[in-house]
Design a protein around this motif. Structure first.
Motif, PDB file in Angstrom:
ATOM      1  N   LYS A 437       0.819  -1.202   0.000  1.00 25.43           N
ATOM      2  CA  LYS A 437       0.000   0.000   0.000  1.00 25.43           C
ATOM      3  C   LYS A 437       0.859   1.261   0.000  1.00 25.43           C
ATOM      4  O   LYS A 437       1.885   1.319   0.670  1.00 25.43           O
ATOM      5  CB  LYS A 437      -0.922   0.029   1.216  1.00 25.43           C
ATOM      6  N   GLU A 438       0.398   2.254  -0.744  1.00 26.64           N
ATOM      7  CA  GLU A 438       1.020   3.571  -0.747  1.00 26.64           C
ATOM      8  C   GLU A 438       0.008   4.550  -0.159  1.00 26.64           C
ATOM      9  O   GLU A 438      -1.082   4.726  -0.695  1.00 26.64           O
ATOM     10  CB  GLU A 438       1.376   3.995  -2.171  1.00 26.64           C
ATOM     11  N   PHE A 439       0.364   5.170   0.955  1.00 27.26           N
ATOM     12  CA  PHE A 439      -0.548   6.109   1.590  1.00 27.26           C
ATOM     13  C   PHE A 439      -0.405   7.492   0.945  1.00 27.26           C
ATOM     14  O   PHE A 439       0.688   7.916   0.571  1.00 27.26           O
ATOM     15  CB  PHE A 439      -0.300   6.168   3.091  1.00 27.26           C
ATOM     16  N   LEU A 440      -1.518   8.200   0.820  1.00 34.96           N
ATOM     17  CA  LEU A 440      -1.588   9.435   0.045  1.00 34.96           C
ATOM     18  C   LEU A 440      -1.822  10.639   0.951  1.00 34.96           C
ATOM     19  O   LEU A 440      -2.410  10.524   2.033  1.00 34.96           O
ATOM     20  CB  LEU A 440      -2.718   9.343  -0.980  1.00 34.96           C
ATOM     21  N   THR A 441      -1.380  11.791   0.503  1.00 35.66           N
ATOM     22  CA  THR A 441      -1.611  13.044   1.220  1.00 35.66           C
ATOM     23  C   THR A 441      -2.663  13.852   0.471  1.00 35.66           C
ATOM     24  O   THR A 441      -2.543  14.073  -0.747  1.00 35.66           O
ATOM     25  CB  THR A 441      -0.312  13.864   1.321  1.00 35.66           C
ATOM     26  N   LEU A 442      -3.695  14.280   1.184  1.00 32.46           N
ATOM     27  CA  LEU A 442      -4.778  15.043   0.561  1.00 32.46           C
ATOM     28  C   LEU A 442      -4.491  16.539   0.619  1.00 32.46           C
ATOM     29  O   LEU A 442      -3.960  17.046   1.603  1.00 32.46           O
ATOM     30  CB  LEU A 442      -6.108  14.752   1.269  1.00 32.46           C
ATOM     31  N   ASP A 443      -4.828  17.233  -0.454  1.00 28.35           N
ATOM     32  CA  ASP A 443      -4.626  18.674  -0.561  1.00 28.35           C
ATOM     33  C   ASP A 443      -5.866  19.380  -0.003  1.00 28.35           C
ATOM     34  O   ASP A 443      -6.972  19.224  -0.521  1.00 28.35           O
ATOM     35  CB  ASP A 443      -4.424  19.043  -2.029  1.00 28.35           C
ATOM     36  N   GLU A 444      -5.688  20.179   1.038  1.00 29.35           N
ATOM     37  CA  GLU A 444      -6.823  20.838   1.678  1.00 29.35           C
ATOM     38  C   GLU A 444      -7.454  21.908   0.795  1.00 29.35           C
ATOM     39  O   GLU A 444      -8.535  22.420   1.110  1.00 29.35           O
ATOM     40  CB  GLU A 444      -6.395  21.440   3.026  1.00 29.35           C
ATOM     41  N   ASN A 445      -6.820  22.247  -0.290  1.00 32.09           N
ATOM     42  CA  ASN A 445      -7.389  23.213  -1.230  1.00 32.09           C
ATOM     43  C   ASN A 445      -8.247  22.540  -2.299  1.00 32.09           C
ATOM     44  O   ASN A 445      -8.840  23.228  -3.135  1.00 32.09           O
ATOM     45  CB  ASN A 445      -6.269  24.016  -1.907  1.00 32.09           C
ATOM     46  N   LYS A 446      -8.273  21.211  -2.281  1.00 32.64           N
ATOM     47  CA  LYS A 446      -9.073  20.457  -3.247  1.00 32.64           C
ATOM     48  C   LYS A 446     -10.335  19.927  -2.579  1.00 32.64           C
ATOM     49  O   LYS A 446     -10.452  19.883  -1.356  1.00 32.64           O
ATOM     50  CB  LYS A 446      -8.265  19.288  -3.819  1.00 32.64           C
ATOM     51  N   ARG A 447     -11.291  19.528  -3.421  1.00 31.48           N
ATOM     52  CA  ARG A 447     -12.532  18.941  -2.909  1.00 31.48           C
ATOM     53  C   ARG A 447     -12.546  17.443  -3.196  1.00 31.48           C
ATOM     54  O   ARG A 447     -12.143  17.003  -4.282  1.00 31.48           O
ATOM     55  CB  ARG A 447     -13.748  19.615  -3.553  1.00 31.48           C
ATOM     56  N   TYR A 448     -13.043  16.693  -2.220  1.00 29.89           N
ATOM     57  CA  TYR A 448     -13.059  15.241  -2.349  1.00 29.89           C
ATOM     58  C   TYR A 448     -14.442  14.699  -1.977  1.00 29.89           C
ATOM     59  O   TYR A 448     -15.202  15.319  -1.228  1.00 29.89           O
ATOM     60  CB  TYR A 448     -12.008  14.604  -1.438  1.00 29.89           C
ATOM     61  N   ARG A 449     -14.742  13.525  -2.530  1.00 29.39           N
ATOM     62  CA  ARG A 449     -15.961  12.805  -2.198  1.00 29.39           C
ATOM     63  C   ARG A 449     -15.591  11.370  -1.813  1.00 29.39           C
ATOM     64  O   ARG A 449     -14.686  10.774  -2.420  1.00 29.39           O
ATOM     65  CB  ARG A 449     -16.931  12.765  -3.381  1.00 29.39           C
ATOM     66  N   ILE A 450     -16.302  10.842  -0.810  1.00 30.47           N
ATOM     67  CA  ILE A 450     -16.102   9.447  -0.423  1.00 30.47           C
ATOM     68  C   ILE A 450     -17.292   8.632  -0.919  1.00 30.47           C
ATOM     69  O   ILE A 450     -18.447   8.993  -0.683  1.00 30.47           O
ATOM     70  CB  ILE A 450     -15.973   9.291   1.105  1.00 30.47           C
ATOM     71  N   MET A 451     -17.009   7.530  -1.623  1.00 28.09           N
ATOM     72  CA  MET A 451     -18.041   6.618  -2.112  1.00 28.09           C
ATOM     73  C   MET A 451     -18.035   5.361  -1.235  1.00 28.09           C
ATOM     74  O   MET A 451     -16.992   4.711  -1.073  1.00 28.09           O
ATOM     75  CB  MET A 451     -17.775   6.209  -3.564  1.00 28.09           C
ATOM     76  N   PHE A 452     -19.185   5.032  -0.704  1.00 25.60           N
ATOM     77  CA  PHE A 452     -19.328   3.843   0.138  1.00 25.60           C
ATOM     78  C   PHE A 452     -20.076   2.773  -0.651  1.00 25.60           C
ATOM     79  O   PHE A 452     -21.254   2.942  -0.978  1.00 25.60           O
ATOM     80  CB  PHE A 452     -20.112   4.178   1.409  1.00 25.60           C
ATOM     81  N   LEU A 453     -19.392   1.680  -0.974  1.00 24.95           N
ATOM     82  CA  LEU A 453     -20.058   0.566  -1.651  1.00 24.95           C
ATOM     83  C   LEU A 453     -20.691  -0.307  -0.575  1.00 24.95           C
ATOM     84  O   LEU A 453     -20.045  -1.169   0.013  1.00 24.95           O
ATOM     85  CB  LEU A 453     -19.044  -0.232  -2.487  1.00 24.95           C
ATOM     86  N   ASP A 454     -21.976  -0.068  -0.331  1.00 23.45           N
ATOM     87  CA  ASP A 454     -22.669  -0.751   0.759  1.00 23.45           C
ATOM     88  C   ASP A 454     -23.181  -2.128   0.342  1.00 23.45           C
ATOM     89  O   ASP A 454     -23.371  -2.995   1.181  1.00 23.45           O
ATOM     90  CB  ASP A 454     -23.838   0.111   1.235  1.00 23.45           C
ATOM     91  N   LYS A 455     -23.397  -2.305  -0.959  1.00 23.03           N
ATOM     92  CA  LYS A 455     -23.870  -3.601  -1.426  1.00 23.03           C
ATOM     93  C   LYS A 455     -23.472  -3.803  -2.879  1.00 23.03           C
ATOM     94  O   LYS A 455     -23.567  -2.884  -3.697  1.00 23.03           O
ATOM     95  CB  LYS A 455     -25.394  -3.703  -1.324  1.00 23.03           C
ATOM     96  N   THR A 456     -23.028  -4.998  -3.201  1.00 22.31           N
ATOM     97  CA  THR A 456     -22.842  -5.425  -4.576  1.00 22.31           C
ATOM     98  C   THR A 456     -23.029  -6.927  -4.632  1.00 22.31           C
ATOM     99  O   THR A 456     -22.676  -7.638  -3.686  1.00 22.31           O
ATOM    100  CB  THR A 456     -21.457  -5.039  -5.139  1.00 22.31           C
TER     101      THR A 456
END
Length: 490
Positions: A437-456
């Protein structure tokens, strides 16, 4: 439509009253002409006098007359002798006044429905159906009930003949193995826009319904255009958007912004600038280039249907109709109860989702529905089906359930509730994922969305994917997985 004299008298009984009741409701309140602006007098009215009154009222309404009274009518007709003479020959304003006094605009929908039902019966008669025998029964029905009656009769006939029912041994056949081996069990890939989510859902599957849900203002429609509509079109498939909230121009702006950024790589025209106008020569040239790209690559394969309520019956009929025209993918935005105030909302939504699944299976199409997450759940960090507004039970019906929210300020890298985004690393030699795994740094000047795959139904669920979102150009980019806390925000 044939002449009135061509029909059995029982089919056109009281036809004058049917047409006059509806038309003079519009005369009584000219604003109603806008509510029925798709009404076609040439195909829905049989009587010449009715067409005359409709056209005259429509003309005056389009000139912003708020009342079709004696003075306004004759003022309008003062320079049109032929129309004025026709109006006078029909009794002049006395006829209008008499009709307007005996009808109520509160019944306009009923008048229109009765007229529509009458036209449906005439059309059925023209196509060879013996409607005379059941005419007394039909008089007690609405147009919708008449439609359902004939649909039921046809379904019943074919069901009894076994056309829609197959009983087979559930065995593993060579043909089934060959289909699996050739990849036919995979759905349409949208990996070009959302590779991680596509991997876990194995694409978009026909004969299935999936839900994409989010809180208001998170970009549900934007994501749908970028991540679903574009890949479907690029695969050469046809798609229909059924919308009951955003109008066609709002979808045009989304589509144009997406084509400009995704296909032309142009970022000089934001969605806001699209709407404000006063384009530079360069911007206008790029819009024309995008228009040409759309016409050359997608023309005729993307349809839009605007509906003005949340009737699942209307949605079902639209899907059935468009599927017969070769459209295999559908977006329904937004899935809500027809009556939000009803104490049976949950049950109604579950039944509605079952209806959509039935039509998806019967017509062999893929239906993607967007839903609103419950406002009172906005402080929930880890989204599950429990955040679906009034409709947790629909999870049991659909094949995929994806929920989306914004990344909060306290979830960025190094913050108290850091979501710790990461992605799998690839072997530098083979190019294959090696499990590290490569851990990432988020830019506080950018906008992000989290997608939750609750069922498939195609892989493991309970997966969280984080995407970077730039609404100006409708740009979405999955950057990896993340691990939101289960502790809610206070």
């Amino acid at each position: 439509m044939k002449e009135i004299t061509d029909y059995d008298k029982r089919l056109v009984e009281n036809r004058e009253v049917l047409e006059a009741s509806f038309i003079f409701c519009l005369w009584k309140n000219p604003e109603l002409f806008d509510d029925y602006n798709d009404f076609n007098p040439s195909t829905e009215l049989m009587l010449n006098d009715s067409r005359f009154y409709y056209s005259l009222g429509k003309d005056m309404s389009s000139l912003n007359y708020k009342s079709l009274d004696h003075a306004s009518i004759y003022g309008h007709l003062k320079d049109n002798e032929e129309t004025r003479n026709k109006f006078n020959s029909l009794g002049g304003y006395q006829t209008v006044d008499k009709m307007c006094k005996i009808i109520s605009t509160e019944n306009v929908e009923s008048y229109y429905d009765t007229l529509t039902k009458s036209n449906m019966l005439l059309d059925l008669n023209d196509k060879g159906f013996n409607v005379i025998n059941e005419l007394e029964r039909f008089k007690k029905m609405t147009s919708s009930q008449l439609y359902d009656y004939y649909e039921y009769q046809l379904d019943d006939i074919f069901l009894n003949r076994g056309s829609n029912v197959e009983i087979e041994d559930l065995e593993i056949t060579d043909e089934f193995i060959d289909r699996c081996n050739s990849g036919e069990e995979r759905g349409l890939s949208y990996s070009s826009t959302a590779p991680l989510m596509n991997y876990h859902t194995m694409g978009l599957h026909k004969a299935n319904v999936q839900i994409f849900a989010g809180f208001s203002g998170t970009g549900k429609s934007s994501y749908v255009v970028s991540s679903y509509v574009m890949p479907i079109l690029d695969e050469g498939e046809n798609i229909t958007i059924i919308a009951n909230e955003m109008n066609i121009d709002a979808w045009r702006h989304l589509f144009l912004a997406t084509v400009l950024s995704q296909k032309l790589g142009y970022y000089g025209l934001t969605r806001k600038k699209q709407k404000t106008g006063s384009y530079t020569p360069e911007q206008l040239a790029k819009i024309k280039e995008a228009q040409q790209y759309i016409n050359e690559n997608y023309k005729g394969r993307l349809k839009f249907v605007k509906i003005y309520d949340y009737s699942i019956d209307d949605v079902r009929r639209i899907i059935r109709k468009m599927s017969k025209r070769g459209f295999g993918y559908f977006i329904y935005d937004t899935f809500k109860s027809e009556n939000a105030a009803s104490d049976k909302v949950t049950g109604e939504l579950i039944e509605a989702s079952k209806t959509l699944l039935q039509v998806a299976e019967k017509e062999e199409v893929c239906i993607i529905i967007t839903m609103q997450l419950a406002i009172y759940m906005e402080n929930t960090r880890y989204l599950t089906a429990s955040t679906l507004s009034n409709a947790k039970g629909v999870k049991e019906v659909v094949s995929e359930l994806i929920l989306m929210r914004k990344l909060w300020d306290d979830e960025f890298t190094g913050k108290k509730y850091d979501v710790k985004p990461w992605r799998y690393m690839k072997d530098p030699i083979t190019g294959k994922i090696n499990g590290s795994k490569e851990f990432l740094t988020l830019d506080e000047n950018k906008r992000y969305r989290i997608m939750f795959l609750d069922k498939t139904r195609n892989d493991e669920d309970d997966i969280c994917v984080i995407s970077k979102f730039d609404g100006q150009w409708n740009q979405w980019k999955e950057i990896g997985y993340c691990n939101p806390m289960h502790q809610n925000r206070v």
